[in-house]
Scaffold this motif. Sequence first.
Motif, short mmCIF file in Angstrom:
data_model
loop_
_atom_site.label_atom_id
_atom_site.label_comp_id
_atom_site.label_asym_id
_atom_site.label_seq_id
_atom_site.Cartn_x
_atom_site.Cartn_y
_atom_site.Cartn_z
N ASN A 1 -18.67 52.63 3.21
CA ASN A 1 -17.46 51.90 3.55
C ASN A 1 -16.52 51.83 2.35
OD1 ASN A 1 -15.89 50.56 5.52
ND2 ASN A 1 -16.46 48.56 4.70
N GLY A 2 -16.42 52.94 1.64
CA GLY A 2 -15.49 53.03 0.52
C GLY A 2 -15.76 51.99 -0.55
N THR A 3 -14.69 51.41 -1.05
CA THR A 3 -14.82 50.41 -2.12
C THR A 3 -15.16 49.02 -1.60
OG1 THR A 3 -12.41 50.11 -2.03
CG2 THR A 3 -13.25 51.62 -3.70
N ASP A 4 -15.07 48.82 -0.29
CA ASP A 4 -15.43 47.52 0.29
C ASP A 4 -16.92 47.53 0.59
OD1 ASP A 4 -15.51 45.05 1.38
OD2 ASP A 4 -14.15 45.46 3.05
N THR A 5 -17.72 47.44 -0.45
CA THR A 5 -19.17 47.61 -0.31
C THR A 5 -19.87 46.37 0.25
OG1 THR A 5 -19.49 46.91 -2.61
CG2 THR A 5 -19.23 49.28 -2.19
N ALA B 1 -9.21 46.07 9.13
CA ALA B 1 -9.04 45.41 7.84
C ALA B 1 -10.27 45.55 6.96
CB ALA B 1 -8.72 43.92 8.05
N ASN B 2 -11.42 45.79 7.59
CA ASN B 2 -12.66 45.89 6.83
C ASN B 2 -13.13 47.34 6.64
OD1 ASN B 2 -12.95 43.10 6.57
ND2 ASN B 2 -13.85 42.94 8.58
N ILE B 3 -12.36 48.28 7.13
CA ILE B 3 -12.72 49.69 6.99
C ILE B 3 -12.05 50.24 5.74
CG2 ILE B 3 -12.45 51.99 7.97
CD1 ILE B 3 -14.57 50.32 9.29
N SER B 4 -12.84 50.88 4.91
CA SER B 4 -12.31 51.47 3.68
C SER B 4 -12.86 52.88 3.52
CB SER B 4 -12.71 50.63 2.46
OG SER B 4 -12.35 51.28 1.26
N ASN B 5 -11.95 53.80 3.19
CA ASN B 5 -12.35 55.18 2.91
C ASN B 5 -12.04 55.55 1.46
OD1 ASN B 5 -13.10 55.72 5.67
ND2 ASN B 5 -10.93 55.86 6.16
N ALA B 6 -11.76 54.52 0.64
CA ALA B 6 -11.37 54.78 -0.75
C ALA B 6 -12.55 55.31 -1.56
CB ALA B 6 -10.83 53.49 -1.39
N ALA B 7 -12.23 56.10 -2.57
CA ALA B 7 -13.25 56.69 -3.44
C ALA B 7 -13.79 55.64 -4.40
CB ALA B 7 -12.67 57.87 -4.21
N VAL B 8 -15.09 55.66 -4.61
CA VAL B 8 -15.74 54.79 -5.60
C VAL B 8 -15.93 55.62 -6.87
CG1 VAL B 8 -17.80 53.46 -6.16
CG2 VAL B 8 -16.92 53.45 -3.83
#
Length: 295
Positions: free
Chosen positions: A136-140, A155-162
């Motif tokens: 879940n990206g950066t929203d771990t 709002a709780n879905i994240s595809n950002a790179a860690v």
Amino acid sequence: MRVTQGMLNNNMLRNISQGYERMDKYMDQLSTGKKINRPSDDPVVAMRGVSHRSTLDKVEQYERNISEVHNWMDNSDEALNETGQALQRLRELTVQASNDTYDNNQLKNINEEVKQLTNHMKELANTKVNNKYIFNGTDTTQPRFKEDGTLNDAANISNAAVNIEVSDGIRLQANVNPENVFSQQLFDDLQELGNKLSDQNTAGADLDEYIGKIDEHFQGLVNERADLGARMNRVEMVEDRVSQQKVATTKLLSDNEDADIEEVIMNLKMQESVHRASLSAGARVIQPTLMDFLR
């Protein structure tokens, strides 16, 4: 200049005291194995030691970061492997179901397995490692799917790179892009496939398009896993370099601070000889007292 007995006594005591200080220094070096035990012993060596320790602390932190990256990548790769197996099985079931020789009861049984495989992939999408959701990206702190199996709110879905720093100026992505593997489109397609299998009016040809859709999702997973594999190889190369830096920095620190034990022992023995000679000479310098004549 007139040399008095008091001057001789004071000089002798001062020299003996200095000898004690030198012996104390060598004994400290022998017991600690270090050239210096306080900054005042040698400020230059002390400052170099601070610099080397700072570098070593950074390298050790990079080692911990690399371990964290390995943890993310290894668990991600294992989850992607299981997801690939599930997609392959889904494709096999869809190919079987597209055969017009299957009756409605057989299609219903296939649909039950499709549902179980779909739920399994949702569980994989919620893989949790060290109390962190890795897909879940950066929203771990948030799972990608809710407990009821539906995709979490936007709002709780994240595809950002860690990105994690693994060396000076080098930050590597530890996670995969979950949108390329566990997308809403994938589960929508599987839901439609299940609806088709449950429909008694569905013909085998109606399922052909889902074979292509599963192939597209599988290719997206393969591409993401290939990218992950390339980054895993790079992490190993960075890990080797960081390990070499640790060895080199540790050697510099040792060369800067560690005492040459053989030399310290030799200096201590020499100082002990000088000290005994000083005591012997002092005994001759000090004038006899009344007590000497009363013996």
